[in-house]
Design an enzyme around this catalytic site. Sequence first.
Site, PDB file in Angstrom:
ATOM      1  N   GLU A   1       1.420  -4.195  11.063  1.00 10.35           N
ATOM      2  CA  GLU A   1       0.894  -2.826  10.944  1.00 10.35           C
ATOM      3  C   GLU A   1       1.710  -2.005  11.932  1.00 10.35           C
ATOM      4  OE1 GLU A   1      -1.652  -1.913   8.954  1.00 10.35           O
ATOM      5  OE2 GLU A   1      -2.453  -3.858   8.345  1.00 10.35           O
TER       6      GLU A   1
ATOM      7  N   HIS B   1       2.920  -2.870   6.784  1.00  3.80           N
ATOM      8  CA  HIS B   1       1.782  -1.971   6.496  1.00  3.80           C
ATOM      9  C   HIS B   1       1.701  -0.878   7.553  1.00  3.80           C
ATOM     10  CE1 HIS B   1      -0.489  -4.349   3.358  1.00  3.80           C
ATOM     11  NE2 HIS B   1       0.428  -5.214   3.740  1.00  3.80           N
TER      12      HIS B   1
ATOM     13  N   GLU C   1       1.539   3.689   2.836  1.00  4.77           N
ATOM     14  CA  GLU C   1       1.903   3.189   4.168  1.00  4.77           C
ATOM     15  C   GLU C   1       3.433   3.149   4.207  1.00  4.77           C
ATOM     16  OE1 GLU C   1      -0.511  -0.340   4.715  1.00  4.77           O
ATOM     17  OE2 GLU C   1      -2.304   0.802   4.202  1.00  4.77           O
TER      18      GLU C   1
ATOM     19  N   HIS D   1       0.889  -1.159   0.000  1.00  7.41           N
ATOM     20  CA  HIS D   1       0.000   0.000   0.000  1.00  7.41           C
ATOM     21  C   HIS D   1       0.935   1.220   0.000  1.00  7.41           C
ATOM     22  CE1 HIS D   1      -3.231  -2.725   1.936  1.00  7.41           C
ATOM     23  NE2 HIS D   1      -3.395  -2.659   0.623  1.00  7.41           N
TER      24      HIS D   1
HETATM   25 ZN    ZN Z   1      -1.867  -1.785   4.216  1.00  8.99          ZN
END
Ligand code: ZN
Length: 360
Positions: free
Chosen positions: A266, A177, A63, A60
């Site tokens: 994350e 992420h 990110e 992504h």
């Molecule tokens: Zn992501």
Amino acid sequence: MRGFQAVFKQYETTHPSLAKVHSIGQSVQGKELLVLQITSGADKPREVGKPMMKWVASMHGNEAVGRQLVMFMAKYLLANYGTEDRVTKLINTTDLWLMPSLNPDGFAAGQEGDCGNMASGGRGRENANMRDLNRDFPDQFRDGQSQEDLVRGRQPETLAVMTWIVSNPFVLSANLHGGSVVASYPYDDISSHIQSGRKSVAPDDQVFQHLAHLYADNHATMHLVNICPGDDFLGGVTNGAQWYDVPGGMEDFNYLHSNCFEITMELSCCKYPMGRELTKEWKNNMESMLQFMEATHMGVKGVVKDAAGDPVEDAVVVLQGIKHNVITTKHGEYWRLLNPGTYTMVVHAVYLVNSKLKEV
Ligand code: ZN
């Protein structure tokens, strides 16, 4: 700040036996998908028995924290090789691959300081065809499983990383992420595709939980409860599907189509924080990242040979009670991540003896 391409090229020049730049393909807009390999003997073929580990950041594009952490880690490893025992051992025993950006087009469309949120995603999340790469992989419950089904209609970034994953014997991987602070482990979706709250258990659930906890417990804040608004995790870890259903994600593809185990981290509430935040994020993550790389060596490893002493490729390494096998490389090598315990392991192989197939 210079792009990582120039930095990586410089590392290759200053550390030719430790660092090598590779491209695994191009983005929609033609940017190279670059990876820095760090290992002793990077200028030679991989030593038999040396396991491969990878970091893949920023699929992504907005990110951005993982992208920077990967660059900080590359610098740290190269700067401390030969002086810091822990780093020297890691580089001597492990073939490390660091990819700062699987979605450079998305990163270019993102905006520093744009925190986004889990619901909206934010500008630069998708690739240049406005496709979410972490929904673009073949899915065990959604898609057909023929060779054609695996590749049809996929984005160039997805195809590049799929090819890379299945053509190399990676053992362990991290998928970086942002938007929450948690370590999320397979499976990432469930056959019913219930939106949230239903765990989807992989055969190696115990190993995955261990790896996710290893990261969260050694992170400065991840193991603390509910760091970002809307987070609801126990100990900074979650099963992917239990959090929310993600069909077509990369971590499940690794597990289902290769020998590689991947965890999704994350890293920050804000997806694209201001640059001044990044040193703090490095301090938060450095120990977790080192321990995660060291975990490439957990479990059992070896080389399968036939009666004549030659290595056997495509032998199947079976652990009783765990319905997930690993397959030997062309050098007969296998690495089987396992938690400490007592196991029964069996190896099956079919190979040629005097031009006749023989099974062991
Ligand atoms: Zn992501």
